[in-house]
Write an enzyme that holds these catalytic residues in place. Structure first.
Site, PDB file in Angstrom:
ATOM      1  N   SER A 155      -1.688   6.065  -4.979  1.00  0.00           N
ATOM      2  CA  SER A 155      -1.161   7.423  -5.086  1.00  0.00           C
ATOM      3  C   SER A 155      -0.010   7.430  -6.078  1.00  0.00           C
ATOM      4  O   SER A 155       0.790   6.498  -6.134  1.00  0.00           O
ATOM      5  CB  SER A 155      -0.651   7.915  -3.732  1.00  0.00           C
ATOM      6  OG  SER A 155      -0.010   9.163  -3.903  1.00  0.00           O
ATOM      7  N   TYR A 183       3.711   6.119   4.036  1.00  0.00           N
ATOM      8  CA  TYR A 183       2.576   6.263   3.106  1.00  0.00           C
ATOM      9  C   TYR A 183       2.908   5.638   1.751  1.00  0.00           C
ATOM     10  O   TYR A 183       2.106   4.871   1.193  1.00  0.00           O
ATOM     11  CB  TYR A 183       2.257   7.749   2.973  1.00  0.00           C
ATOM     12  CG  TYR A 183       1.135   8.097   2.022  1.00  0.00           C
ATOM     13  CD1 TYR A 183      -0.200   7.893   2.362  1.00  0.00           C
ATOM     14  CD2 TYR A 183       1.411   8.657   0.776  1.00  0.00           C
ATOM     15  CE1 TYR A 183      -1.219   8.234   1.485  1.00  0.00           C
ATOM     16  CE2 TYR A 183       0.400   9.014  -0.098  1.00  0.00           C
ATOM     17  CZ  TYR A 183      -0.921   8.802   0.262  1.00  0.00           C
ATOM     18  OH  TYR A 183      -1.923   9.145  -0.601  1.00  0.00           O
TER      19      TYR A 183
END
Ligand code: NDP
Length: 241
Positions: free
Chosen positions: A140, A153
């Site tokens: 990401s 995350y």
């Protein structure tokens, strides 16, 4: 891009980015096994769509955070394909939690799903990966820029970059490449609240969210023979954030 005839495993293919990756690869001539955690209408819909595309494609249920499920998934790849030319570690989960309230169970769920699962899949699949094989980890963009409420995350996705760089060096001598595709905000089936959408649009120079197929194209390139000298790289696909 040359992926025709390749045997590919894509995790988390039932919806979102993974679905676009699976369909893109299958339409380009690859044989694809994909998994999702649940057997739901997304998984059955994908299986029906894949039936219309030439080649050998399978949608199976496997939780990539379960060691037993991963072993069964890789065994299915071995029995059906005999080898894997590419693996796309796409399955992942996210949650938005203030760091002060982030408990260990949620930390573990997110790190297990986004990082440990990819390591486990690659390790279990090593006997199936030969010279020329390619692993693509879906990371990401926020891993390297940071974002509030996503400490767990971003830690996991940053870990994916470390895993990738080390394995590029360790597996490179065997002819196995490994890279990360790092998407920016992508519009999937999950609805984006209008306020969030507006914030993303103002952050992204191209003025819009990305589409799953725009991530799938980058993944397909790294999985293909055209990317034969790209190893240990992080490819941001984020509209220029
Ligand atoms: P979605 O939530 O839309 O889909 C996730 C897919 O992964 C589903 O098929 C889901 O299956 C599967 N999955 C989740 N956990 C597991 C598990 N434990 N075992 C097996 N399958 C699992 O995700 P996105 O398409 O949004 O994201 C895909 C990847 O891209 C993720 O790694 C995410 O972190 C990354 N990413 C996404 C961005 C975005 O804006 N969407 C931006 C940056 C990165 P099921 O339906 O059964 O739960």
């Amino acid at each position: 891009m040359h992926v025709s005839g390749k045997k590919v495993l894509v995790t988390g293919g039932s919806r979102g980015i993974g679905r676009a990756v699976v369909l893109g690869l299958a339409r380009a001539g690859a044989d694809v096994i994909t998994c999702s955690r649940s057997e739901n209408e997304f998984a059955t819909g994908l299986a029906a769509e894949l039936k219309e595309i030439p080649g050998e494609h399978h949608v199976v249920r496997a939780d990539v955070t379960s060691a037993d499920d991963v072993a069964a998934l890789i065994d299915e790849c071995r029995v059906r394909f005999g080898r894997l030319d590419a693996i796309v570690n796409n399955a992942g989960v996210i949650s938005h939690v203030p760091f002060a309230e982030l408990d260990l169970d949620e930390w573990r769920r997110v790190v297990d799903s986004n990082l440990t699962a990819a390591a486990r899949i690659i390790q279990a699949a090593l006997p199936l990966l030969g010279a020329g094989a390619s692993v693509v980890n879906v990371g990401s963009r926020v891993a390297t820029v940071g974002i509030p409420l996503r400490a767990h995350y971003t830690a996991a996705k940053s870990g994916l970059i470390g895993l990738t760089r080390s394995l590029a060096k360790e597996l490179g001598p065997r002819g196995i490449r490994i890279n990360v595709v790092a998407p920016g905000p992508i519009q999937t089936e999950t609805e984006t609240p209008p306020a969030v959408l507006q914030r993303y649009q103002s952050m992204i120079p191209l003025g819009r969210l990305g589409r799953p197929d725009e991530i799938a194209t980058a993944v397909q390139f790294l999985a293909s023979d055209q990317a034969s000298f790209i190893n240990g790289e992080v490819l941001n696909v984020d509209g220029g954030i």
